[in-house]
Design a protein around this motif. Structure first.
Motif, PDB file in Angstrom:
ATOM      1  N   TYR A   1       0.843  -1.340  -0.042  1.00 26.61           N
ATOM      2  CA  TYR A   1      -0.039  -0.006  -0.014  1.00 26.61           C
ATOM      3  C   TYR A   1       0.950   1.342   0.092  1.00 26.61           C
ATOM      4  O   TYR A   1       0.597   2.204  -0.695  1.00 26.61           O
ATOM      5  CB  TYR A   1      -0.872   0.240   1.324  1.00 26.61           C
ATOM      6  CG  TYR A   1      -1.757   1.548   1.386  1.00 26.61           C
ATOM      7  CD1 TYR A   1      -2.614   1.625   0.309  1.00 26.61           C
ATOM      8  CD2 TYR A   1      -1.437   2.338   2.227  1.00 26.61           C
ATOM      9  CE1 TYR A   1      -3.389   2.830   0.170  1.00 26.61           C
ATOM     10  CE2 TYR A   1      -2.098   3.661   2.309  1.00 26.61           C
ATOM     11  CZ  TYR A   1      -3.014   3.756   1.221  1.00 26.61           C
ATOM     12  OH  TYR A   1      -3.702   5.176   1.088  1.00 26.61           O
TER      13      TYR A   1
ATOM     14  N   THR B   1      -0.143  -8.539   0.559  1.00 24.11           N
ATOM     15  CA  THR B   1      -1.428  -8.152   1.157  1.00 24.11           C
ATOM     16  C   THR B   1      -2.331  -9.321   1.660  1.00 24.11           C
ATOM     17  O   THR B   1      -3.198  -9.235   2.274  1.00 24.11           O
ATOM     18  CB  THR B   1      -2.438  -7.083   0.259  1.00 24.11           C
ATOM     19  OG1 THR B   1      -2.874  -7.949  -0.749  1.00 24.11           O
ATOM     20  CG2 THR B   1      -1.626  -6.160  -0.275  1.00 24.11           C
TER      21      THR B   1
ATOM     22  N   THR C   1      -8.376  -0.847  -3.230  1.00 20.00           N
ATOM     23  CA  THR C   1      -7.891   0.354  -2.303  1.00 20.00           C
ATOM     24  C   THR C   1      -7.404   1.360  -3.150  1.00 20.00           C
ATOM     25  O   THR C   1      -6.292   1.166  -3.673  1.00 20.00           O
ATOM     26  CB  THR C   1      -7.156  -0.187  -1.277  1.00 20.00           C
ATOM     27  OG1 THR C   1      -7.716  -1.193  -0.514  1.00 20.00           O
ATOM     28  CG2 THR C   1      -6.981   0.826  -0.142  1.00 20.00           C
TER      29      THR C   1
END
Length: 329
Positions: A80, A97, A115
């Motif tokens: 991320y 992830t 995301t």
């Protein structure tokens, strides 16, 4: 960013997202519009709070459960962080992830996800990070190719939802011409929506303590004079406010602007007025300011003449009402 071909349906949905964010529909209205072009079943807005350097879930819809520790855990994931640096959405199950999704999403039936890091577009073009948006669906492969590009295109508008730095609600009106900053009881400082940032307040460490003392008092507002570190006098207003996510934390707005001392008062006379308002006698004022009692009496005579007051009680009432006391910062 990849080239995007938008249909009239996409254009309508994107326009509606912006309209809802700017109006009363807010995030819920924006996401209803986004669902017209993105087949999502649930979403979660996660805000980044620059005052604490942490992430927290702001609000969500469609999930049976949102784990309290999930927001900060996800934001620390290396994939991320890379996606945030590149400002591109990250798909569910991307390398690095997997453990997160096995713990927080897969047990509840979520099979697709995306995301998007959220950056608020600002004047210098660099953008400011405000948080992230999780999108999820129960069907595997629910998000078609190009969904990430579409979400990336609308993310600067959605970034307003997670902008906590300006989340100050219902201050009792910052006066025109004043610069301002807001504090919560922990001393965390935020900007005030609609008011210019106060560099002077931000540069003074003792302002957090002043805000805390005001928050704990019974006062709704306070006025006063502040001599800053550069020797400049400033007119100051303290106002109650809610700060943080949804304005849920008790806070205070400190607004200021440079000023000349009113009524041709001198700095020493301001000190004497402040001591009178605290209830000090002439001998007490003399001891506190290292003056003779005769000198204090002379100062008071000049103050009474300049303000047209005939008693200490009248002087105190006027000083507090008009903010003629020096704030002890």
């Amino acid at each position: 960013m990849d080239q995007i071909t938008l249909s009239p349906r996409h254009l309508h949905a994107f326009t509606e997202v912006g309209f809802q964010i700017a109006g009363r529909g807010g995030a819920a209205g924006a996401m209803r519009a986004l669902r017209e072009v993105v087949p999502l079943d649930a979403y979660e807005f996660v805000a980044y709070d620059p005052a604490t350097d942490r992430h927290r879930s702001l609000f969500s819809d469609g999930y049976t459960r949102v784990d309290d520790d999930a927001a900060e855990e996800y934001a620390r994931l290396a994939p991320y962080r890379r996606a945030r640096d590149l400002r591109v959405p990250l798909p569910m199950g991307a390398p690095g992830t997997e453990r997160y999704f096995r713990r927080h999403l897969e047990p509840y039936g979520w099979r697709s996800g995306l995301t998007a890091p959220l950056f608020l577009t600002e004047g210098d073009g660099a953008g400011r990070y405000t948080g992230l948006l999780h999108l999820n669906a129960r069907a595997p492969g629910a998000f078609p190719s190009g969904t990430g590009t579409l979400i990336g295109a609308v993310s600067p508008v959605l970034a307003h939802v997670t902008d906590l730095s300006r989340c100050v609600v219902n201050p009792v009106g910052v006066p025109p011409g004043f610069h301002a900053a807001a504090f919560d009881r922990n001393g965390d400082r935020r900007d005030v929506a609609g008011a210019p940032h106060s560099a002077a307040v931000a540069a003074e460490p003792a302002m957090a303590g002043l805000a805390r003392e005001f928050i704990d008092s019974r006062e709704l507002n306070r006025r006063g004079l502040w001599l800053d570190a550069t020797g400049c006098w400033r007119e100051v207003r303290l106002l109650r406010a809610g700060v943080g996510p949804h304005g849920a934390l008790q806070g205070a707005v400190i607004a200021e602007r440079p000023c000349a001392l009113p009524y041709e008062l001198t700095a020493r006379e301001i000190e004497v007025i402040t001591r009178v308002a605290l209830g000090d006698s002439n001998p007490q004022i003399a001891a506190a300011l290292v003056l003779s009692v005769r000198t204090v009496t002379t100062h008071l005579e000049h103050i009474f003449a300049k303000l047209g007051c005939e008693s200490r009680t009248r002087l105190t009432t006027r000083a507090l009402a008009e903010g003629l006391c020096r704030l002890l910062v």
